[in-house]
Motif scaffolding. Structure first.
Motif, mmCIF file in Angstrom:
data_model
loop_
_atom_site.group_PDB
_atom_site.id
_atom_site.type_symbol
_atom_site.label_atom_id
_atom_site.label_comp_id
_atom_site.label_asym_id
_atom_site.label_seq_id
_atom_site.Cartn_x
_atom_site.Cartn_y
_atom_site.Cartn_z
ATOM 1 N N LYS A 366 0.837 -1.188 0.000
ATOM 2 C CA LYS A 366 0.000 0.000 0.000
ATOM 3 C C LYS A 366 0.880 1.248 0.000
ATOM 4 O O LYS A 366 1.797 1.365 0.797
ATOM 5 N N LYS A 367 0.564 2.176 -0.915
ATOM 6 C CA LYS A 367 1.411 3.364 -1.072
ATOM 7 C C LYS A 367 1.498 4.188 0.198
ATOM 8 O O LYS A 367 2.562 4.496 0.683
ATOM 9 N N GLU A 368 0.320 4.554 0.720
ATOM 10 C CA GLU A 368 0.308 5.402 1.907
ATOM 11 C C GLU A 368 -0.363 4.685 3.055
ATOM 12 O O GLU A 368 -1.514 4.277 2.944
ATOM 13 N N LEU A 369 0.376 4.531 4.118
ATOM 14 C CA LEU A 369 -0.170 3.828 5.272
ATOM 15 C C LEU A 369 -0.618 4.871 6.297
ATOM 16 O O LEU A 369 0.197 5.638 6.788
ATOM 17 N N THR A 370 -1.913 4.896 6.588
ATOM 18 C CA THR A 370 -2.410 5.890 7.537
ATOM 19 C C THR A 370 -2.625 5.250 8.905
ATOM 20 O O THR A 370 -2.576 4.032 9.056
ATOM 21 N N GLU A 371 -2.907 6.098 9.864
ATOM 22 C CA GLU A 371 -3.190 5.629 11.221
ATOM 23 C C GLU A 371 -4.407 4.690 11.225
ATOM 24 O O GLU A 371 -4.449 3.704 11.939
ATOM 25 N N GLU A 372 -5.383 5.027 10.366
ATOM 26 C CA GLU A 372 -6.593 4.202 10.249
ATOM 27 C C GLU A 372 -6.241 2.776 9.808
ATOM 28 O O GLU A 372 -6.801 1.811 10.288
ATOM 29 N N ASP A 373 -5.283 2.673 8.845
ATOM 30 C CA ASP A 373 -4.863 1.355 8.357
ATOM 31 C C ASP A 373 -4.215 0.554 9.482
ATOM 32 O O ASP A 373 -4.474 -0.632 9.651
ATOM 33 N N ILE A 374 -3.352 1.234 10.227
ATOM 34 C CA ILE A 374 -2.634 0.530 11.297
ATOM 35 C C ILE A 374 -3.605 0.097 12.385
ATOM 36 O O ILE A 374 -3.550 -1.024 12.887
ATOM 37 N N PHE A 375 -4.550 0.971 12.689
ATOM 38 C CA PHE A 375 -5.532 0.619 13.712
ATOM 39 C C PHE A 375 -6.405 -0.556 13.226
ATOM 40 O O PHE A 375 -6.723 -1.463 13.990
ATOM 41 N N ALA A 376 -6.757 -0.576 11.938
ATOM 42 C CA ALA A 376 -7.555 -1.671 11.382
ATOM 43 C C ALA A 376 -6.791 -2.996 11.483
ATOM 44 O O ALA A 376 -7.354 -4.039 11.818
ATOM 45 N N LEU A 442 -22.120 -26.039 9.927
ATOM 46 C CA LEU A 442 -22.986 -25.539 11.004
ATOM 47 C C LEU A 442 -24.269 -25.057 10.326
ATOM 48 O O LEU A 442 -24.204 -24.520 9.223
ATOM 49 N N PRO A 443 -25.408 -25.219 10.983
ATOM 50 C CA PRO A 443 -26.656 -24.766 10.347
ATOM 51 C C PRO A 443 -26.817 -23.246 10.410
ATOM 52 O O PRO A 443 -27.683 -22.728 11.091
ATOM 53 N N VAL A 444 -25.922 -22.520 9.720
ATOM 54 C CA VAL A 444 -26.001 -21.060 9.753
ATOM 55 C C VAL A 444 -26.619 -20.539 8.460
ATOM 56 O O VAL A 444 -26.573 -21.175 7.420
ATOM 57 N N HIS A 445 -27.176 -19.342 8.598
ATOM 58 C CA HIS A 445 -27.805 -18.694 7.455
ATOM 59 C C HIS A 445 -27.233 -17.283 7.372
ATOM 60 O O HIS A 445 -27.156 -16.593 8.387
ATOM 61 N N LEU A 446 -26.767 -16.875 6.206
ATOM 62 C CA LEU A 446 -26.182 -15.538 6.060
ATOM 63 C C LEU A 446 -27.297 -14.508 5.932
ATOM 64 O O LEU A 446 -28.072 -14.533 4.982
ATOM 65 N N LYS A 447 -27.385 -13.617 6.923
ATOM 66 C CA LYS A 447 -28.475 -12.628 6.915
ATOM 67 C C LYS A 447 -28.058 -11.301 6.311
ATOM 68 O O LYS A 447 -28.866 -10.563 5.794
ATOM 69 N N ASP A 448 -26.777 -10.975 6.460
ATOM 70 C CA ASP A 448 -26.349 -9.668 5.952
ATOM 71 C C ASP A 448 -24.864 -9.740 5.578
ATOM 72 O O ASP A 448 -24.093 -10.469 6.211
ATOM 73 N N TYR A 449 -24.508 -9.009 4.574
ATOM 74 C CA TYR A 449 -23.113 -8.920 4.119
ATOM 75 C C TYR A 449 -22.879 -7.484 3.697
ATOM 76 O O TYR A 449 -23.637 -6.935 2.914
ATOM 77 N N ARG A 450 -21.856 -6.846 4.259
ATOM 78 C CA ARG A 450 -21.576 -5.457 3.907
ATOM 79 C C ARG A 450 -20.081 -5.266 3.727
ATOM 80 O O ARG A 450 -19.285 -5.900 4.411
ATOM 81 N N ILE A 451 -19.748 -4.381 2.814
ATOM 82 C CA ILE A 451 -18.327 -4.121 2.592
ATOM 83 C C ILE A 451 -18.089 -2.617 2.591
ATOM 84 O O ILE A 451 -18.930 -1.858 2.118
ATOM 85 N N GLN A 452 -16.986 -2.201 3.187
ATOM 86 C CA GLN A 452 -16.636 -0.783 3.132
ATOM 87 C C GLN A 452 -15.131 -0.639 3.113
ATOM 88 O O GLN A 452 -14.407 -1.579 3.451
ATOM 89 N N SER A 453 -14.671 0.524 2.713
ATOM 90 C CA SER A 453 -13.216 0.709 2.650
ATOM 91 C C SER A 453 -12.730 1.392 3.917
ATOM 92 O O SER A 453 -13.463 2.132 4.555
ATOM 93 N N VAL A 454 -11.486 1.092 4.267
ATOM 94 C CA VAL A 454 -10.840 1.810 5.370
ATOM 95 C C VAL A 454 -10.097 2.962 4.709
ATOM 96 O O VAL A 454 -9.172 2.739 3.944
ATOM 97 N N GLY A 455 -10.542 4.179 4.963
ATOM 98 C CA GLY A 455 -9.917 5.320 4.294
ATOM 99 C C GLY A 455 -10.268 5.334 2.813
ATOM 100 O O GLY A 455 -11.256 4.735 2.402
ATOM 101 N N SER A 456 -9.440 6.003 1.995
ATOM 102 C CA SER A 456 -9.793 6.123 0.580
ATOM 103 C C SER A 456 -8.653 5.640 -0.311
ATOM 104 O O SER A 456 -7.581 5.278 0.172
ATOM 105 N N GLY A 457 -8.907 5.624 -1.570
ATOM 106 C CA GLY A 457 -7.875 5.210 -2.532
ATOM 107 C C GLY A 457 -8.146 3.812 -3.060
ATOM 108 O O GLY A 457 -8.806 3.007 -2.422
ATOM 109 N N ARG A 458 -7.605 3.539 -4.267
ATOM 110 C CA ARG A 458 -7.819 2.232 -4.895
ATOM 111 C C ARG A 458 -7.217 1.093 -4.096
ATOM 112 O O ARG A 458 -7.680 -0.037 -4.153
ATOM 113 N N ASP A 459 -6.112 1.398 -3.405
ATOM 114 C CA ASP A 459 -5.447 0.326 -2.661
ATOM 115 C C ASP A 459 -5.876 0.290 -1.195
ATOM 116 O O ASP A 459 -5.214 -0.288 -0.354
ATOM 117 N N ALA A 460 -7.029 0.928 -0.888
ATOM 118 C CA ALA A 460 -7.515 0.950 0.509
ATOM 119 C C ALA A 460 -7.827 -0.463 0.988
ATOM 120 O O ALA A 460 -8.146 -1.358 0.197
#
Ligand SMILES: [Zn+2]
Length: 513
Positions: A366-376, A442-460
């Motif tokens: 990753k080009k730029e490593l931010t505090e958010e990335d490290i915390f993640a 396991l008898p599990v059922h997927l109820k929700d799936y969500r995706i988001q980026s940490v910070g911005s940029g293509r390589d986030a």
């Protein structure tokens, strides 16, 4: 300046948020962060709900020293005994016992006359006082109670030994002016009220929880009950972060302050969001992604010339880092360690080696490593169960517009052995999840799936949240990786591990306040 006690109920009321199911390890992680944040009281749970809840509260009570730990109890000896068992080794054992006082609750829920309700309340406080040095008493549904009756029962529970009186707006009905008047009424009509502290507990059904809490402060409340990210029953509780920052920014108006370490707010919010799977809306005050974003040209121009033109809170106040590079691929192990210590992580040597390797790998890609990335990256470790569980090894996905998506996965089992499996699906994520289902049936059922980026940029970094349904429980999982498919796989494995841990979890009793 008056000192306002911050009573956090993320682990009790917040844990009752639909879809939230925290295990003991996760609760302890949140409690540790609440202690760093400087909350005065941590309501760690409802010990009578289940043996698992009791054990979780006990563990928190034994470990947390700089915040008071409390637990909720109904007005029965059994509940109070369970709470004592959980809290007796805490620095200052404190009980939170409650009973409903509104006609509607007394008639339909308790099926008791007002006199019987007073008798029960007094007996429970007296019984609790034999064990606990500090007893907080709550009048459930105080806001819809008959005022003279409320004054009478409060006088008697103070006489019985309660030293904190909480007046919850259980159903989130009152306006700020009305809620303030309730506090004024109680202060004027309860003769021994000077022997107790008044406390507020507000729900956000009409979007007024924080405003109501502030009105309570103006009218004599010395303690505010609230939750991180405003979690809680239905529309949630008052947001701790909004109350904390409002008190700090407007201290001259309220003539009051808290002892919160505001710079821990952003991290606390992120940790709670990751562990509960409830993401923070971008426009949320104080902790939302856009809380400090100036979009309009006129505003941007103003802020560039002089920050205070449009900015009343600085991001730094609540611990939001600027997006500048904090560590890079040339940073050494020592710099890395001291940096993560500042973020509240104290890894052992072995864990530090793993974290440092992951950090180096990430810094290479990753080009730029931010505090958010490290915390993640750090959170990814913090959220894992404390005992060895299944770990994602290799992942290979084959996708083409004319092919059937296929996943091949290696999992490392808790005993160290490796298992491998392949499977298909109509999409890449489904292929991964079908394969994992074959490996951990396991008898599990997927109820929700969500995706988001940490910070911005293509390589986030990608952050994936999943919500599984297992029998009648809902279990969250989350995973972070640079690749979305890897993050998806990690989140699912995380949720499956938690499901395995939860299999023997006992029946829960739920209460609301
Ligand atoms: Zn509540």
């Amino acid at each position: 300046m008056r000192k306002i006690d911050i009573f956090d109920t993320t682990l009790r009321d917040g844990e009752q948020t639909a879809g939230v199911n925290l295990n003991a390890h996760e609760k302890l992680e949140i409690a540790r962060q609440l202690e760093r944040l400087g909350v005065d009281v941590i309501e760690a749970g409802f010990p009578a709900a289940s043996p698992g809840d009791l054990a979780a509260v006990k563990q928190i009570a034994e470990e947390i020293k700089n915040s008071t730990v409390t637990g909720l109890a109904r007005s029965t000896q059994k509940d109070i005994d369970a709470a004592w068992e959980a809290l007796k080794d805490s620095a200052e054992p404190r009980l939170h016992v409650f009973l409903a006082t509104s006609p509607i609750h007394m008639t339909y829920k308790l099926k008791k006359t007002p006199d019987e309700v007073i008798e029960t309340a007094v007996q429970s406080v007296k019984y609790a006082k034999q064990k606990f040095p500090v007893v907080q008493w709550s009048a459930e549904d105080a806001c819809r109670s008959d005022l003279p009756f409320l004054a009478k029962i409060i006088e008697q529970v103070i006489e019985a030994g309660a030293s904190i009186i909480n007046l919850p707006d259980t159903v989130g009905y009152r306006s700020p002016a009305e809620y303030g008047q309730l506090f004024q009424y109680v202060r004027e009509h309860v003769p021994n009220i000077h022997r107790a502290k008044l406390s507020a507990h507000c729900h956000d059904d009409l979007g007024m929880a924080v405003a109501n809490s502030m009105a309570a402060i103006e009218n004599g409340a010395d303690q505010i009950e609230c939750a991180i990210n405003g979690l809680g029953e239905r529309a949630g509780n008052a947001s701790l972060e909004e109350i904390g920052v409002a008190l700090a920014i407007r201290s001259s108006f309220y003539q009051a302050e808290s002892r919160l370490e505001l710079k821990e707010i952003s991290r606390t919010s992120s940790l709670v969001s990751r562990l509960t799977g409830i993401s923070v809306p971008p426009n949320k005050a104080v902790v939302g992604k856009n809380a400090f974003a100036h979009e309009s040209g006129i505003h941007q121009d103003g802020v560039l010339k002089e920050k205070s033109t449009y900015e009343i809170i600085t991001p730094e106040l609540v611990g939001v880092s600027s997006n500048s590079l904090v560590l890079g691929k040339h940073s050494g192990r020592h710099a890395f360690r001291s940096h993560i210590q500042k973020l509240g992580f104290e890894p052992g040597e072995e864990q530090l080696n793993i974290l440092f390797k992951e950090f180096k790998d990430l810094a290479d890609r990753k080009k730029e490593l931010t505090e958010e990335d490290i915390f993640a990256l750090l959170l990814e470790h913090k959220i894992q169960p404390p005992v060895p569980m299944y770990q994602l090894g290799d992942l290979q996905v084959n996708y083409g517009t004319n092919n059937i998506p296929t996943a091949t996965i290696t999992l490392k089992a808790p005993d160290g052995t490796e298992i491998q499996e392949a499977g298909t699906g109509s999409g890449s994520v489904e292929a991964i999840y079908n394969t994992l289902d074959k490996m951990l049936p396991l008898p599990v059922h997927l109820k929700d799936y969500r995706i988001q980026s940490v910070g911005s940029g293509r390589d986030a970094l990608a952050q994936v949240y999943v919500l599984l349904e297992y029998e009648d429980q809902e279990i969250n999982g989350s995973g972070t990786a640079q690749d979305v498919l890897q993050a998806s796989a990690k989140a699912y494995v995380h949720a499956l591990n938690k499901t395995i841990m939860n299999v023997q979890k006992d029946e829960l009793v739920n209460v609301s306040l």
